[in-house]
Each structure stands twice: as C-alpha cells, then as structure tokens.
Scaffold this motif. Sequence first.
Motif, short mmCIF file in Angstrom:
data_model
loop_
_atom_site.label_atom_id
_atom_site.label_comp_id
_atom_site.label_asym_id
_atom_site.label_seq_id
_atom_site.Cartn_x
_atom_site.Cartn_y
_atom_site.Cartn_z
N THR A 101 58.29 30.67 34.48
CA THR A 101 57.31 29.83 33.59
C THR A 101 56.50 28.91 34.21
N LEU A 102 57.05 28.12 35.28
CA LEU A 102 56.73 27.00 35.98
C LEU A 102 55.69 27.56 37.05
N GLU A 103 55.90 28.67 37.61
CA GLU A 103 55.00 29.33 38.43
C GLU A 103 53.75 29.68 37.58
N THR A 104 53.99 30.39 36.58
CA THR A 104 52.83 30.77 35.59
C THR A 104 51.95 29.51 35.12
N SER A 105 52.50 28.68 34.91
CA SER A 105 51.89 27.52 34.49
C SER A 105 50.96 26.96 35.50
N ILE A 106 51.55 27.01 36.90
CA ILE A 106 50.95 26.42 38.22
C ILE A 106 49.71 27.27 38.25
N TYR A 107 49.85 28.67 38.38
CA TYR A 107 48.59 29.46 38.57
C TYR A 107 47.66 29.73 37.34
N GLN A 108 48.12 29.17 36.14
CA GLN A 108 47.22 29.15 35.13
C GLN A 108 46.20 27.99 35.43
N ASP A 109 46.61 26.87 35.73
CA ASP A 109 45.73 25.83 35.98
C ASP A 109 44.80 26.20 37.46
N ILE A 110 45.29 26.82 38.46
CA ILE A 110 44.68 27.31 39.47
C ILE A 110 43.55 27.99 39.11
N ILE A 111 43.92 29.06 38.21
CA ILE A 111 42.99 30.27 37.83
C ILE A 111 41.69 29.48 37.03
N ASN A 112 42.15 28.64 35.90
CA ASN A 112 41.18 28.02 35.09
C ASN A 112 40.30 27.29 36.05
N ASN A 113 40.71 26.76 37.20
CA ASN A 113 39.77 25.85 37.71
C ASN A 113 39.10 26.62 38.98
N LEU A 114 39.20 28.03 39.04
CA LEU A 114 38.53 28.65 40.05
C LEU A 114 37.08 28.94 39.85
N ASN A 115 36.39 28.63 40.95
CA ASN A 115 34.98 28.68 40.63
C ASN A 115 34.61 30.21 41.12
N THR A 116 34.15 30.83 39.98
CA THR A 116 34.06 32.41 40.09
C THR A 116 32.36 32.55 40.19
N GLU A 117 31.72 31.81 40.53
CA GLU A 117 30.14 31.93 40.90
C GLU A 117 29.96 33.17 42.01
N THR A 118 30.78 33.23 42.99
CA THR A 118 30.57 33.95 44.14
C THR A 118 31.08 35.40 43.75
N PHE A 119 31.76 35.65 42.92
CA PHE A 119 32.11 36.87 42.40
C PHE A 119 31.25 37.69 41.41
N LYS A 120 30.23 37.10 40.89
CA LYS A 120 29.28 37.85 40.06
C LYS A 120 28.68 39.10 40.67
N GLY A 121 28.94 40.17 40.08
CA GLY A 121 28.17 41.48 40.64
C GLY A 121 28.93 42.03 41.88
N LYS A 122 30.00 41.65 42.24
CA LYS A 122 30.76 41.92 43.69
C LYS A 122 31.91 42.72 43.25
N PRO A 123 32.31 43.64 44.02
CA PRO A 123 33.22 44.60 43.97
C PRO A 123 34.66 43.42 44.39
N ILE A 124 35.56 43.68 43.77
CA ILE A 124 36.74 42.68 43.99
C ILE A 124 38.08 43.58 44.09
N ILE A 125 38.76 42.83 45.33
CA ILE A 125 40.21 43.51 45.40
C ILE A 125 41.10 42.30 45.15
N ILE A 126 42.05 42.78 44.00
CA ILE A 126 43.14 41.65 43.98
C ILE A 126 44.12 42.12 44.80
N LYS A 127 44.49 41.25 45.87
CA LYS A 127 45.32 41.59 46.55
C LYS A 127 46.81 41.80 46.14
N GLY A 128 47.75 42.55 46.35
CA GLY A 128 49.14 42.68 45.74
C GLY A 128 50.12 42.10 47.04
N CYS A 129 51.42 42.63 46.89
CA CYS A 129 52.36 42.33 47.80
C CYS A 129 52.46 40.68 48.42
N ALA A 130 52.63 39.88 47.42
CA ALA A 130 52.68 38.64 47.94
C ALA A 130 54.08 38.24 48.49
#
Length: 168
Positions: A101-130
């Motif tokens: 739950t702690l890690e989820t909360s940490i990442y929720q903050d990170i994702i909420n603050n992520l600047n997504t302007e550069t991703f408009k109209g682009k193909p995106i791969i979310i990398k797995g296997c962390a």
Amino acid sequence: MKDEIINRVANSKLITLDLEDFYPEGKRVLFDIKDWLFEGLVLREKDFRAQVLEFNWSQFQDCYIALTCSTDAIVPGWAYILLSIHLEPYAKKVIVGNLETLETSIYQDIINNLNTETFKGKPIIIKGCANKPVPQNAYIMLASKLKPLAKSIMYGEACSSVPLYKNK
C-alpha cells in the motif's frame, strides 16, 4: 550497404516508460504498533502518548513509513494521526497500511505529478519486469493517465510488447 542492420525501434517514435526509473530512494519501514499496546491488544491512551513522546523519531529521517497493527486490536484513528504528526518532520511519507500500500501511494504521487505533454499522440510502451518493487497498481494508474493522450499503449519490451490500447 544493402546488408546494413537498421534498428527500427531506435528510429521509431515509440516512447518507452519504465516505472522503475521513477523509483524514489529511501528506506521503506513497516512500523507495527502492537508492542505499544497493553498485552498487544488494548491502546491505553496515557501510556501510548508517553511512548510517542519518548520515542526517537529522528531514526526515520528520509524514510517511507507504513503504520500498521499486526494484532486484532481496535486502534482508534487518532493514534495513527498522532504517530504521523511525530513522523512528519523526518519521514518522506507516512500511510496506514502495508508495504505494498505504501509503494502504491508513493507511485500514485509520482504518476499524478508526471508531465504527460510529451506523450500526446505517441505510441507508448509501459515497460514491465521491474527489479524494484513497482506495485501492479502503478501500471494501472499510469495506463489510465496515458490513455486520453497516447496514440497507443503497449506493455513489455519493444521487441515483444503486448498491445493494450489503440486510439481510433
């Protein structure tokens, strides 16, 4: 030159997002209050407050803290709030729950603050296997944030990705 090998992935407009790259440094701590309770089950306010005042909170400098009680005690909400008030000057983040739950909360903050302007109209791969403990919920939150913007969303690696979404 007709035998020249061309890296089409490197030359594509494909953007790879690796949530592991956003993993913030800092020790993760599961703080169990069961030992602060009478017989591990009853919170006696006077005794609890005395322990809170005497405790050395500075040991949690720059840590991420998950407050929990591993026994079946009924812990009043104010107890966790009191602990968080004492942790606030030292800890980077304090939540009630487990380490996932702690890690989820940490990442929720990170994702909420992520600047997504550069991703408009682009193909995106979310990398797995962390290799770091990136919670599954973080991938879901990231995909939800990217869906209104991205041309497409895939999961995995550029050489073997799974298509998840395509904007029509």
